[in-house]
Each structure stands twice: as C-alpha cells, then as structure tokens.
Design a protein around this motif. Structure first.
Motif, PDB file in Angstrom:
ATOM      1  N   THR A 167       0.861  -1.192   0.000  1.00 29.27           N
ATOM      2  CA  THR A 167       0.000   0.000   0.000  1.00 29.27           C
ATOM      3  C   THR A 167       0.891   1.234   0.000  1.00 29.27           C
ATOM      4  O   THR A 167       2.121   1.141  -0.106  1.00 29.27           O
ATOM      5  CB  THR A 167      -0.920  -0.002   1.229  1.00 29.27           C
ATOM      6  OG1 THR A 167      -0.105   0.134   2.408  1.00 29.27           O
ATOM      7  CG2 THR A 167      -1.729  -1.282   1.308  1.00 29.27           C
ATOM      8  N   CYS A 168       0.238   2.399   0.164  1.00 32.63           N
ATOM      9  CA  CYS A 168       1.004   3.645   0.156  1.00 32.63           C
ATOM     10  C   CYS A 168       1.983   3.710   1.321  1.00 32.63           C
ATOM     11  O   CYS A 168       3.075   4.265   1.206  1.00 32.63           O
ATOM     12  CB  CYS A 168       0.056   4.849   0.210  1.00 32.63           C
ATOM     13  SG  CYS A 168      -0.991   5.017  -1.249  1.00 32.63           S
ATOM     14  N   THR A 169       1.594   3.153   2.485  1.00 31.60           N
ATOM     15  CA  THR A 169       2.407   3.309   3.696  1.00 31.60           C
ATOM     16  C   THR A 169       2.995   2.007   4.211  1.00 31.60           C
ATOM     17  O   THR A 169       3.880   2.042   5.065  1.00 31.60           O
ATOM     18  CB  THR A 169       1.549   3.936   4.812  1.00 31.60           C
ATOM     19  OG1 THR A 169       0.402   3.098   5.031  1.00 31.60           O
ATOM     20  CG2 THR A 169       1.077   5.330   4.428  1.00 31.60           C
ATOM     21  N   GLN A 170       2.526   0.876   3.739  1.00 34.50           N
ATOM     22  CA  GLN A 170       2.984  -0.408   4.253  1.00 34.50           C
ATOM     23  C   GLN A 170       3.550  -1.272   3.129  1.00 34.50           C
ATOM     24  O   GLN A 170       2.998  -1.298   2.023  1.00 34.50           O
ATOM     25  CB  GLN A 170       1.839  -1.160   4.951  1.00 34.50           C
ATOM     26  CG  GLN A 170       1.367  -0.488   6.225  1.00 34.50           C
ATOM     27  CD  GLN A 170       0.304  -1.311   6.925  1.00 34.50           C
ATOM     28  OE1 GLN A 170      -0.345  -2.140   6.300  1.00 34.50           O
ATOM     29  NE2 GLN A 170       0.146  -1.083   8.218  1.00 34.50           N
ATOM     30  N   GLU A 206       9.970  -9.205   0.540  1.00 31.43           N
ATOM     31  CA  GLU A 206       9.282  -7.936   0.825  1.00 31.43           C
ATOM     32  C   GLU A 206       9.206  -7.061  -0.415  1.00 31.43           C
ATOM     33  O   GLU A 206      10.160  -6.937  -1.180  1.00 31.43           O
ATOM     34  CB  GLU A 206      10.021  -7.196   1.944  1.00 31.43           C
ATOM     35  CG  GLU A 206       9.330  -5.890   2.347  1.00 31.43           C
ATOM     36  CD  GLU A 206      10.014  -5.205   3.509  1.00 31.43           C
ATOM     37  OE1 GLU A 206       9.994  -3.966   3.568  1.00 31.43           O
ATOM     38  OE2 GLU A 206      10.590  -5.940   4.365  1.00 31.43           O
ATOM     39  N   VAL A 207       8.011  -6.413  -0.583  1.00 25.40           N
ATOM     40  CA  VAL A 207       7.783  -5.453  -1.666  1.00 25.40           C
ATOM     41  C   VAL A 207       7.640  -4.079  -1.013  1.00 25.40           C
ATOM     42  O   VAL A 207       6.788  -3.893  -0.140  1.00 25.40           O
ATOM     43  CB  VAL A 207       6.507  -5.803  -2.474  1.00 25.40           C
ATOM     44  CG1 VAL A 207       6.293  -4.764  -3.568  1.00 25.40           C
ATOM     45  CG2 VAL A 207       6.622  -7.198  -3.066  1.00 25.40           C
ATOM     46  N   ALA A 208       8.463  -3.116  -1.416  1.00 25.41           N
ATOM     47  CA  ALA A 208       8.500  -1.810  -0.757  1.00 25.41           C
ATOM     48  C   ALA A 208       7.152  -1.093  -0.863  1.00 25.41           C
ATOM     49  O   ALA A 208       6.399  -1.284  -1.820  1.00 25.41           O
ATOM     50  CB  ALA A 208       9.594  -0.937  -1.391  1.00 25.41           C
TER      51      ALA A 208
END
Length: 492
Positions: A130-133, A154-156
């Motif tokens: 998402t935008c923040t996670q 992990e995907v930034a």
C-alpha cells in the motif's frame, strides 16, 4: 563444623599455656572450669536422597562450644526410576526408542532410530503493498510444523500519490489551511496557514470619560472591518464633606459623608453610630394571658429625652384540643386527612394533608345534538361517581352539502345578470348531496326564485346530469338526467 571446633580447642590450649608461663600455676584457673556456654544453636536442615546418593535427617549443635544436640540419621539412596517409550518422528526430527530415568536424567539411552518425515508444504498468500505499508510475495511453509521452506520477499511501500493543494485562505483572526488527497488510498494531508493579523486604523474616542462614567475608544481593521474597543477610565472627582448626625436613644447616628461636587457620587460612605439604647425600668403586667390571647407586660425608658415604652407578651394558658375529621377526596375536589387544633384559638397541632382528587369515571359518549352542513353538533358523557357531564363539539358535515350551501350564498351575492348561471351550478351540486333533507330549505328557495323569473325568459329545459354532475342542455348522449321545469309565477 569439625574444623571450627578443633581450632577453638587449639586456641584454648595456647591461651592456658601462656597464662601458666606468665603468672604461674597457682594464679591460673583452667578455662574449661570457669567457662559456662550460652548456647547458640545451629540447625542443619534435612538433605533429601537422590537416585545415587544417600540423604541425611536434620541435626543441630552449638555454634560456640560445638556441643551436639541431635545427630543426623542417614537416608538410603532412591535408585533410578527407568521407563521405556517410543518417540515418533516429525518433519524436523527423527524418531527412536527411549530408555531413561524420570527422576534424575542420568540414564538416557536412545536406540532404533527412524528417519524424519518430509514437510507438507502449503502456499503463504502474497500481500499487496500500500502507500504506507510494504507488501510481500507468495512463499511456502510446512502445514504441520510451520517451518518456512520458501520465504516471501518484501515489496517496498508505494508511497502516496498526492494531488494538487486545495487552499482555504486565512483571515485576520482565523488560520487558513491547505490540504491534498492521495489518489490511491484517500489519505488527506493538511497544513495550517497562520492568520494574517489585523491592520488597525487610528483611535476614535466616543464617548469621552466623565468623573462617574468610563469613556471608550475604538479603531477599525482595514482588512476585515472588525471594530476594536477599549475602555477609558473615569476622571477624578471633586469632593466636599456633608453633615453628620448624633445618635439618640432609639435612632442611629452617622458620621459626615464625602461627596463629589460634580456628579454627586458618594466618595466616602457615612459610618453608622449605633443608637444608645433605652434605659428600661421594671416590667409591669397590663393584661393577664388566656388561651386565645397572650398576656402583656409593659416597661418605659427612664431617659428624660426619650419617654419610649415597649410591650412584651407572655405565654397563653394550655389549649383545648379538638380533632379535625378527615374529608374524602372527590372526582375533582381534593380531600383532607385527619388533624387537630385548639377549639378556642384555632391553633393547628396536626395539620391536615391534602388528598389528591380521584378523577372522574366517565361513561360512554352519547350524541346530544346531531351536526349538519351548517352547524356543529355536540356529544356528552357523564361521571358514574359524581354525575358531572362533559360535552364536546362534533364537527359539522362537509362534502357536497357544504359546497351546495356555498354555491347558494354565491348565488345570493351574484349580480342579477349572473344569477341564472350561479343557480345552475348550485342545482348541479344539489344532485350530489347525500343528505338532501338537511338542505331542503335552500333548495326550495332556489325553486321559488326560478318561478319568479321575468316573463319572456325560457328555462323550461334545464337538465342537471346526475351521473357526472354536469349541467347539459339536450343531447342524445345524456344518460339518466333529471328535468327541472321552471314555470313562471305571476305576482299577485
């Protein structure tokens, strides 16, 4: 314990030998003969046995003289408690037959090993960023033991996709704001814009101050037009001193007050000088007390300038008590509880308390005056307890009967040239009236008028449609019509 006891014995011998050497045998008394121990008992707690070592029961001795009070008894070793069991293999560990001691763990023998089982893989679902996670790619793990066999990556986090700033401008006193919204997740970012502050003009004094009233000055903001006011303190007073008054026997005196000569305001209040008070003589009886009237004593002031006298009442004689009977409550009237008072003077001893009205027990409504198209009716009902009658108005009838009466009134008010047309409308409404008996007089009045029309006017074919309420002159399509033959009457 044994080492400490031996050391103390050795020290005693050394001290005794030194005394013999220094003072001789005749002056030295052996320590053991002169020493009496105040025992300091030490308790050694019981030591529990193990599988391979014996235990010992509780024992005690003196910490000063090493005298033993109780000797410990040995407790035999317990020996190993050996069990045999089979440990099954798992995804990560092999299985085996296990022989071990449940008490101490010193016996631990494992035989007949079996290979560990393979993992039962399941997919770990991916999580979108998402935008923040941050998000994660899909992975794998064992459904039995939970071990991760293929770790997710992990995907930034994507970061916000903000639009343009929307600005609410600040004012002189109120802060403004600008905000923008993320097109992806709807998150709103806000920033406060500080208030600009006022731009005040010159002061204007109105009204000016006086010696009793404050003045006021004001100025106006050139940006928003707001008015700012401030109070101007009053000016100083011009004072003069008034006159005082000496106190008398029954009146207070006072000191002189200070006033303002301009506005009259009191600057220094006059201070009260208490009255001197009377110099009373002895009380004398003027009237003896009774049940209904108190006695009266009187005395006079002995001061020559006063001559004032005063009276004092004395207590009445005992009352003659009388009961006040209870009064039951009515439908609307309140009742009273039982009380008592003096039969001579009427003084209340036990006050009667009010009992709330019980309320009416109304019967069914009955119509006493039937309503019609002109006037309202009336209905009534009676209370079965007190017989009181309550009435209510019944609304007059409406519908075509009311419209017919309005049409008759309009016909009466119409000019002579239009009366015939108004009469036709009224007759058409009459055919729709349900209770024709209630408008019979108005209908007969119209019929009489039709008979008194001027000679030469022909109204012999006036047809009123009953099915649709429309007046029709002739016509083959009129179903069910009533023909009203209007005949001219001759005046006598």
């Amino acid at each position: 314990m044994g080492l400490g006891r031996n050391m103390r014995k050795l020290l005693s011998v050394i001290v005794f030998a030194c005394a013999l050497f220094l003072f001789g045998a005749a002056e030295v008394t052996p320590v053991s003969a002169a020493f009496v121990c105040e025992h300091e008992i030490v308790t050694v707690p019981e030591r529990a046995p193990t599988c391979t070592q014996a235990g010992m029961t509780q024992q005690s001795y003196c910490n000063l003289c090493d005298e033993v009070f109780s000797y410990g008894e040995p407790i035999a070793a317990l020996g190993h408690n050996i069990v045999k069991e089979t440990v099954l293999p798992t995804c990560t560990e092999e299985g085996y037959d296990w022989e071990h001691c449940t008490r101490c763990g010193e016996i631990d023998k494992r035989t007949n090993a079996t290979e560990a089982l393979e993992h039962t893989e399941e997919v770990i679902a991916s999580v979108a960023a998402t935008c923040t996670q941050a998000g994660f790619t899909a992975g794998k793990r064992c459904a039995v033991c939970g071990e991760i066999t293929e770790a997710p990556r992990e995907v930034a986090a994507l970061g916000h996709d903000y639009g343009d700033w929307v600005i609410a401008s600040p004012t002189c006193e109120i802060a403004g704001e600008r905000r923008r919204t993320c097109a992806r997740c709807g998150t709103e970012e806000r920033e406060t814009l500080p208030a600009t502050g006022h731009s005040w003009g010159d002061w204007e004094v109105q009204p000016p101050p006086s010696c009793t009233q404050s003045g006021e000055r004001s100025c106006i903001c050139a940006l928003c037009g707001k008015k700012r006011t401030e109070e101007i303190p009053p000016t100083e007073h011009k004072s003069f001193v008034g006159e005082g008054k000496e106190p008398t026997c029954n009146a207070d005196g006072y000191t002189a007050a200070v006033y303002c000569s301009v506005c009259g305001e009191t600057l220094e209040e006059s201070r009260l000088i208490p009255a001197l008070g009377h110099d009373w003589g002895e009380w004398t009886e003027r009237r003896a007390p009774t049940c209904v009237q108190k006695g009266l004593l009187v005395r006079a002031c002995l001061r020559e300038s006063c001559g004032h006298s005063e009276e004092r009442e004395t207590a009445c004689v005992p009352h003659s008590t009388e009961l006040l009977p209870a009064l039951p409550a009515g439908c609307e009237s309140a009742g009273l509880t039982e009380g008592s008072h003096c039969a001579v003077c009427g003084q209340i001893f036990i006050a009667q308390e009010e009992i709330a009205p019980i309320g009416h027990a109304w019967g069914d409504w009955r119509v006493t005056d039937t309503p019609d198209y002109k006037e309202t009716g009336e209905r009534a009902r009676s209370c079965s307890v007190c017989g009181k009658t309550q009435t209510e108005e019944i609304e007059r009838l409406g519908g075509y009967g009311e419209e017919f009466l309005h049409a008759v009134e309009a016909w009466k008010a119409a000019p002579q040239s239009e009366k015939t047309e108004y009469m036709k409308k009224a007759l058409a409404l009459y055919e729709r009236v349900e209770r024709k008996d209630l408008v019979a007089d108005e209908y007969e009045f119209l019929r009489e008028y039709a008979g008194e029309l001027p000679e030469g006017e022909n109204y012999t074919a006036l047809i009123v449609g009953l099915s649709c309420g429309v007046a029709v002159l002739g016509g083959a399509g009129a179903a069910a019509a009533a023909i009203v033959n209007v005949r001219r009457r001759r005046k006598k």
